[in-house]
Scaffold this motif. Structure first.
Motif, PDB file in Angstrom:
ATOM      1  N   ARG A   1       1.783  21.274   3.783  1.00 17.65           N
ATOM      2  CA  ARG A   1       0.014  21.388   3.416  1.00 17.65           C
ATOM      3  C   ARG A   1      -0.328  22.326   3.333  1.00 17.65           C
ATOM      4  O   ARG A   1      -0.773  23.032   4.602  1.00 17.65           O
ATOM      5  N   THR A   2      -0.658  23.401   2.136  1.00 19.15           N
ATOM      6  CA  THR A   2      -1.921  24.824   2.331  1.00 19.15           C
ATOM      7  C   THR A   2      -3.367  24.562   2.062  1.00 19.15           C
ATOM      8  O   THR A   2      -3.952  25.360   2.294  1.00 19.15           O
ATOM      9  N   GLY A   3      -3.934  23.392   1.095  1.00 20.31           N
ATOM     10  CA  GLY A   3      -5.241  23.483   0.147  1.00 20.31           C
ATOM     11  C   GLY A   3      -4.957  24.390  -0.637  1.00 20.31           C
ATOM     12  O   GLY A   3      -5.973  24.393  -1.522  1.00 20.31           O
TER      13      GLY A   3
ATOM     14  N   GLN B   1       0.161  24.117  -3.837  1.00 21.90           N
ATOM     15  CA  GLN B   1       0.802  24.257  -3.496  1.00 21.90           C
ATOM     16  C   GLN B   1       1.595  24.121  -1.744  1.00 21.90           C
ATOM     17  O   GLN B   1       0.150  24.253  -1.166  1.00 21.90           O
ATOM     18  N   VAL B   2       2.333  23.353  -2.044  1.00 27.20           N
ATOM     19  CA  VAL B   2       2.422  23.560  -0.502  1.00 27.20           C
ATOM     20  C   VAL B   2       4.278  24.643  -0.316  1.00 27.20           C
ATOM     21  O   VAL B   2       4.969  24.854  -0.918  1.00 27.20           O
ATOM     22  N   ASP B   3       3.641  25.003   1.037  1.00 25.61           N
ATOM     23  CA  ASP B   3       4.924  26.069   1.535  1.00 25.61           C
ATOM     24  C   ASP B   3       5.843  25.312   2.584  1.00 25.61           C
ATOM     25  O   ASP B   3       5.666  24.656   2.524  1.00 25.61           O
TER      26      ASP B   3
ATOM     27  N   PRO C   1       0.766  -1.356  -0.118  1.00 27.20           N
ATOM     28  CA  PRO C   1      -0.121   0.034  -0.090  1.00 27.20           C
ATOM     29  C   PRO C   1       0.581   1.088  -0.134  1.00 27.20           C
ATOM     30  O   PRO C   1       1.808   1.470   0.483  1.00 27.20           O
ATOM     31  N   VAL C   2       0.429   2.271  -0.991  1.00 29.41           N
ATOM     32  CA  VAL C   2       1.411   3.640  -1.151  1.00 29.41           C
ATOM     33  C   VAL C   2       0.388   4.611  -0.797  1.00 29.41           C
ATOM     34  O   VAL C   2      -0.462   4.679  -2.064  1.00 29.41           O
ATOM     35  N   ASP C   3       0.277   5.309   0.188  1.00 27.68           N
ATOM     36  CA  ASP C   3      -0.105   6.583  -0.134  1.00 27.68           C
ATOM     37  C   ASP C   3       0.895   7.820  -0.379  1.00 27.68           C
ATOM     38  O   ASP C   3       1.555   8.443   0.146  1.00 27.68           O
ATOM     39  N   THR C   4       0.173   8.789  -1.665  1.00 27.02           N
ATOM     40  CA  THR C   4       1.144   9.409  -2.654  1.00 27.02           C
ATOM     41  C   THR C   4       0.277  10.722  -1.703  1.00 27.02           C
ATOM     42  O   THR C   4       1.319  11.158  -2.131  1.00 27.02           O
ATOM     43  N   GLY C   5      -0.632  10.745  -0.896  1.00 32.59           N
ATOM     44  CA  GLY C   5      -1.434  12.602  -0.894  1.00 32.59           C
ATOM     45  C   GLY C   5      -1.050  13.111  -2.461  1.00 32.59           C
ATOM     46  O   GLY C   5      -0.564  12.393  -3.733  1.00 32.59           O
ATOM     47  N   PRO C   6      -1.402  14.344  -1.875  1.00 31.19           N
ATOM     48  CA  PRO C   6      -1.308  14.890  -3.493  1.00 31.19           C
ATOM     49  C   PRO C   6      -0.255  15.882  -4.012  1.00 31.19           C
ATOM     50  O   PRO C   6       1.163  15.111  -3.125  1.00 31.19           O
ATOM     51  N   ARG C   7      -1.002  15.741  -5.096  1.00 28.51           N
ATOM     52  CA  ARG C   7       0.335  15.703  -6.634  1.00 28.51           C
ATOM     53  C   ARG C   7       0.642  17.523  -6.169  1.00 28.51           C
ATOM     54  O   ARG C   7      -0.228  18.088  -6.274  1.00 28.51           O
ATOM     55  N   SER C   8       2.490  18.470  -5.743  1.00 29.91           N
ATOM     56  CA  SER C   8       1.729  19.229  -5.275  1.00 29.91           C
ATOM     57  C   SER C   8       3.142  20.334  -6.133  1.00 29.91           C
ATOM     58  O   SER C   8       4.344  20.036  -6.658  1.00 29.91           O
TER      59      SER C   8
ATOM     60  N   GLN D   1       8.363  30.178  -7.712  1.00 31.97           N
ATOM     61  CA  GLN D   1       7.448  29.365  -7.169  1.00 31.97           C
ATOM     62  C   GLN D   1       6.063  28.890  -8.408  1.00 31.97           C
ATOM     63  O   GLN D   1       6.078  29.380  -9.603  1.00 31.97           O
ATOM     64  N   GLY D   2       5.409  27.849  -7.737  1.00 29.35           N
ATOM     65  CA  GLY D   2       4.679  27.288  -9.013  1.00 29.35           C
ATOM     66  C   GLY D   2       5.075  25.812  -9.749  1.00 29.35           C
ATOM     67  O   GLY D   2       4.774  24.860 -10.691  1.00 29.35           O
ATOM     68  N   ASP D   3       6.879  26.000  -9.385  1.00 27.71           N
ATOM     69  CA  ASP D   3       7.767  24.828 -10.520  1.00 27.71           C
ATOM     70  C   ASP D   3       7.335  23.559  -9.133  1.00 27.71           C
ATOM     71  O   ASP D   3       6.851  23.292  -8.196  1.00 27.71           O
ATOM     72  N   LEU D   4       7.170  22.126 -10.437  1.00 31.29           N
ATOM     73  CA  LEU D   4       7.406  20.974  -9.912  1.00 31.29           C
ATOM     74  C   LEU D   4       7.439  20.491  -8.504  1.00 31.29           C
ATOM     75  O   LEU D   4       8.498  21.017  -8.035  1.00 31.29           O
TER      76      LEU D   4
END
Length: 711
Positions: free
Chosen positions: A365-367, A376-378, A301-308, A334-337
C-alpha cells in the motif's frame, strides 16, 4: 546417697541417661521379684511433681556471658566412674585443627564406572512375549452412512479398518470402535447433519471360535440448510462482487467442504478484480434446532481493503536486476486495475531466469490516489541471488547418427542484465565440435532473445564429410514453459564457411570443395497446442524461409523453404492421435552447385523412422546419399499412456527428391513401436522401426533414443 541428695542436678548430668534397648541383640534385663501391691502403691510417682526442681535445674546450668563474641568456655566432662573426676577439653586456638580421624578406605576408593553396570532390567513373567499367542479376530460393519455416500471416506479413515481385523485383546477393539464413533459423527457434520449420533457395539459371532463383530451404527438426524446468508463488507465495485463470487444459496445444505470452497473463491477472485488486500474473516453459523426445519443463519465478515491499481515496481535485497530491467517483465501498465494473476506472472518470469535462489513479488500500500478513486499499489520485488553458473549435458543414440554427447557450461549473467556466455562441446561417433554463444535474454522486451554464435564443427555422415565454421546472429521471440505463445518468430543472419566432400557426377568420383554461404533465415510459428513437449490436443503451423547465396566457382543465390503442420486429437484421457505433414523446397540453384550440408535429406528419428539417417533420396553410384532440393514427409502416431509409461505405435512415410518440387510418388514407408517414460520435464523416447518397402542396403531395424515426442 549424700551426694545425690546434695546435688540432684549434678548427679543426673554426671550419670548419662539410657534408653531401654530394643531388638534381638539388646541386653536381657535381670530378673526382679514381683512387687507386692503395697510396694507398688509406694513406688508410684506423683504425676504433678517435677522430676527435678526448677531451682536445682537452674543452679546446675553454667553461667552465661553477655558478650556474644567471647570464646566458648571449656566444657567439663565428667566420667561415670566411681571417682567421678572431670576432665577439660583444651580450647582450640589459632588456625590449627586437630588431626582428622583415619578415613575408611572403602569410602576413598573410586566409584565403579556407570558403563560397567548391567542395565538390563530383570525380566518378570508378565514381560515374556509369546509371538504365538492368539490374536483376536474381528469383522467391522458400518450401518447408516451408506445412504449419505460417506462409507468410502469412513473406510479409508477407520481405526477398525486400519487394524486389519486383528487386535491384541477386546479392549483394543473397543478403543478403536470408540474412535470410529467420533469419526462417523465428524463425517456427518461435514455434510450438515449436526445432530448426528453414532454408537458402537462389540459382540461375539455365534459359532466362530472366538471371532467378534464390531458394528458402528450412525444416525444422521435432520439435514441443516442455510436459512440466510449475510456478508458484512464495505461497498465494492461492482456492488455484487463479493456475493456473486460466494457461490452459496439459501436452502443449500451446510456442507463444510462447499462452504470452505465458497469462502476460498472469494479470497481468490477479489485480488484478481482489484482488491489485493482482501481478508476473509471467521464465519458464524447460528443453528436453529427448535423450528420445524433444521436451519442455520450464515454470516461472513469480509475486509476487502481498498480497490487498487498497479503502481510502480520497487526492489529490495540483492541487486540482481535493477528497476529498469525489472520493468521488462510486467504484462500490465501503471494505472491498470490490480490483478493478482499478473503479479504471479511477474514472479514466475523472474524465477524462469534462473538467477535467484528465492524471489517474491508482493503488493504494498502507498496511499497514492489512482484513477477512478482507486489506490495505487507498488509491487515490492525481494531478490535473493542464486548461482549463475550451470553445467549441463545431454546424450542420444540413433541408427545412422550413432552416439552423440553434448556438454555445456553457462554463466547466465556474466554481462548484466541477463547476458549469458555459453560454451558447448560436442563429442560423438559422427559429430564433433566446439561453440561459444552470447545470449541476451529478455532483451528490451520480455521473452525476446538476442543470440550470437561462433562455432567449428566436423560432421562425418554417409552423405558428406564436412569441416564447418559458422558466425550467426539471431533475434527471436519464443515460447517458454510458463507462457506458451500462440505466435512466435525468429530472424537473423549467418556466415558459413565449409569444406565438404561432394560426389562429382561429371568426374565420377568424390571430391572436396569449399563453399561460402550467406543466409538470412527466418521462421514464424502459430501454435494452438496445449503443451510444448507433450501436446495432447490442438495444432501447430510453421514456416521457414531462408534466402541464401552460395559462393563456390561463382555466386549462386537461392531460397530454402519448409512448411510443416502437426495436429493432435485426444480420443480419451489415455489415448492421443498425432499427425504430421512436412514439405520443403529449394528454388534457384542446381543441386550440384549446392553445398551437401544445405540440401534436404530424409530418414532418421525426426523424419521417416526405419530408414537410416539421411538415407532417403537419390544415391551416387557408390550407394551414398547425395540429397535433393525437395522433401515431403508424413507421420501418424497413436500415443497410449498408462501412469508414467506409454506405448506409441507409428507409421511414417516420405522421401527427398532431386527436383525442386516434392513428388507424391515413390514414398518410402516405415513402421514401428515406441516406449515412453514421462517425467516432469518431458517424455523419454525409445523408438524401434523397420522399413516397409526396404531397399538394398537398408537395415531391417532402426533404433532411436531421445527426449520429447517425435513431433
Amino acid at each position: 546417697m549424700a551426694l545425690v541428695a546434695a546435688s540432684p542436678a549434678a548427679a543426673q548430668i554426671a550419670q548419662p541417661g539410657s534408653a531401654p534397648g530394643k531388638g534381638p541383640d539388646s541386653p536381657k534385663p535381670a530378673a526382679t521379684p514381683t512387687p507386692s501391691a503395697s510396694d507398688t502403691e509406694q513406688a508410684q510417682p506423683d504425676p504433678n511433681k517435677p522430676i527435678i526442681p526448677e531451682s536445682d535445674f537452674d543452679a546446675a546450668l553454667p553461667p552465661l556471658s553477655d558478650d556474644i563474641n567471647a570464646p566458648l568456655e571449656a566444657m567439663p566432662v565428667e566420667a561415670a566412674a566411681p571417682a567421678a573426676q572431670a576432665t577439660t577439653i583444651p580450647p582450640i586456638t589459632g588456625d590449627a585443627l586437630p588431626a582428622a580421624a583415619a578415613e575408611n578406605p572403602e569410602l576413598t576408593a573410586p566409584l565403579t564406572p556407570i558403563g560397567s553396570f548391567d542395565t538390563q532390567p530383570l525380566q518378570s513373567a508378565t514381560d515374556v512375549k509369546d509371538k504365538d499367542l492368539p490374536q483376536i479376530r474381528y469383522d467391522t460393519t458400518l450401518v447408516g452412512l451408506e445412504d449419505l455416500g460417506l462409507d468410502s471416506q469412513f473406510n479409508s479413515l477407520s481405526a477398525l479398518k486400519d487394524g486389519g481385523g486383528k487386535a491384541a485383546n477386546a479392549t483394543q477393539v473397543q478403543a478403536r470402535a470408540k474412535e470410529d464413533e467420533a469419526l462417523a459423527v465428524r463425517l456427518m457434520k461435514s455434510l450438515g447433519y449436526y445432530d448426528g449420533t453414532a454408537i458402537s457395539t462389540i459382540e461375539a459371532e455365534p459359532g466362530d471360535g472366538g471371532r467378534i463383530k464390531a458394528t458402528v451404527s450412525a444416525t444422521p438426524g435432520p439435514l441443516y440448510t442455510l436459512s440466510s446468508i449475510t456478508v458484512k463488507a464495505d461497498p465494492v465495485v461492482p456492488a455484487n462482487l463479493v456475493t456473486h463470487n460466494l457461490p452459496l444459496r439459501v436452502g443449500d445444505p451446510i456442507e463444510a467442504a462447499r462452504i470452505q470452497g465458497a469462502e476460498a473463491n472469494v479470497a481468490l477472485v477479489l485480488p484478481q478484480q482489484g482488491y489485493p488486500f482482501v481478508k476473509v474473516g471467521d464465519r458464524d453459523i447460528l443453528l436453529d434446532d427448535v423450528s420445524a426445519r433444521a436451519t442455520g443463519a450464515y454470516t461472513l465478515p469480509v475486509d476487502t481493503g481498498p480497490r487498487s491499481t498497479f503502481g510502480q515496481l520497487v526492489t529490495t535485497g540483492d541487486p540482481v536486476f535493477g528497476v529498469e530491467h525489472l520493468n521488462v517483465f510486467p504484462r500490465f501498465d501503471q494505472g491498470d486495475l490490480y490483478d493478482a494473476r499478473l503479479t504471479d506472472d511477474v514472479r514466475e518470469a523472474l524465477v524462469a531466469t534462473g538467477l535467484f535462489s528465492s524471489v517474491s513479488v508482493e503488493p504494498q500500500r502507498t496511499g497514492r490516489p489512482g484513477p477512478d478513486g482507486t489506490e495505487q499499489v507498488d509491487l515490492l520485488v525481494r531478490q535473493v541471488k542464486g548461482p549463475a553458473r550451470t553445467l549441463a549435458g545431454q546424450g542420444g543414440y540413433s541408427t545412422g547418427q550413432g552416439i552423440k554427447l553434448e556438454g555445456s557450461w553457462t554463466h547466465r549473467n556474466l554481462f548484466p542484465p541477463e547476458g549469458a556466455l555459453i560454451g558447448t562441446i560436442v563429442a560423438g561417433t559422427n559429430e564433433q565440435g566446439l561453440s561459444g554463444t552470447f545470449r541476451r535474454s529478455n532483451a528490451g522486451r520480455r521473452d525476446r532473445t538476442f543470440t550470437a554464435l561462433a562455432s567449428a564443427n566436423h560432421s562425418n555422415f554417409d552423405a558428406f564429410n564436412a569441416f564447418t565454421g559458422t558466425l550467426s546472429a539471431r533475434w527471436s521471440y519464443d515460447s517458454t514453459p510458463i507462457w506458451q505463445k500462440k505466435f512466435t518468430y525468429y530472424y537473423g543472419g549467418e556466415l558459413v564457411g565449409t569444406n565438404e566432400t561432394v560426389y562429382d557426377f561429371a568426374a565420377g568420383e568424390r571430391r572436396r570443395r569449399n563453399y561460402g554461404i550467406v543466409a538470412v533465415p527466418g521462421q514464424i510459428e502459430f501454435d494452438r497446442s496445449d503443451s510444448l513437449l507433450n501436446p495432447t490436443k490442438g495444432y501447430r503451423l510453421k514456416l521457414n524461409v531462408s534466402p541464401e547465396a552460395s559462393v563456390s566457382g561463382g555466386v549462386h543465390p537461392y531460397v530454402r523453404t519448409m512448411i510443416e503442420g502437426t495436429y493432435y486429437y485426444r480420443l480419451s484421457p489415455s489415448l492421443v492421435f498425432a499427425g504430421r505433414a512436412r514439405a520443403g523446397s529449394i528454388q534457384g540453384i542446381a543441386r550440384d552447385d549446392l553445398a551437401p550440408s544445405r540440401r534436404y535429406y530424409g530418414g532418421g528419428g525426426g523424419s521417416v523412422r526405419g530408414y537410416g539417417y539421411q538415407r532417403l533420396g537419390p544415391f551416387d553410384p557408390n550407394g551414398d546419399p547425395v540429397g535433393g532440393r525437395s522433401l515431403n514427409e508424413f507421420a501418424l502416431e497413436a500415443r497410449y499412456r498408462f501412469g508414467d509409461f506409454g506405448i506409441v505405435p507409428f507409421v511414417d512415410a516420405g522421401n527427398s527428391y532431386e527436383s525442386s518440387i516434392p513428388k507424391g510418388s515413390d514414398l518410402r514407408f516405415g513402421a514401428g513401436i515406441g516406449g515412453r517414460f514421462y517425467t516432469n520435464f518431458g517424455p523419454l523416447r525409445v523408438d524401434i522401426a523397420t522399413p516397409l518397402n526396404k531397399r538394398p542396403g537398408d537395415s531391417r531395424v532402426a533404433l532411436y533414443i531421445g527426449i520429447g515426442q517425435a513431433f
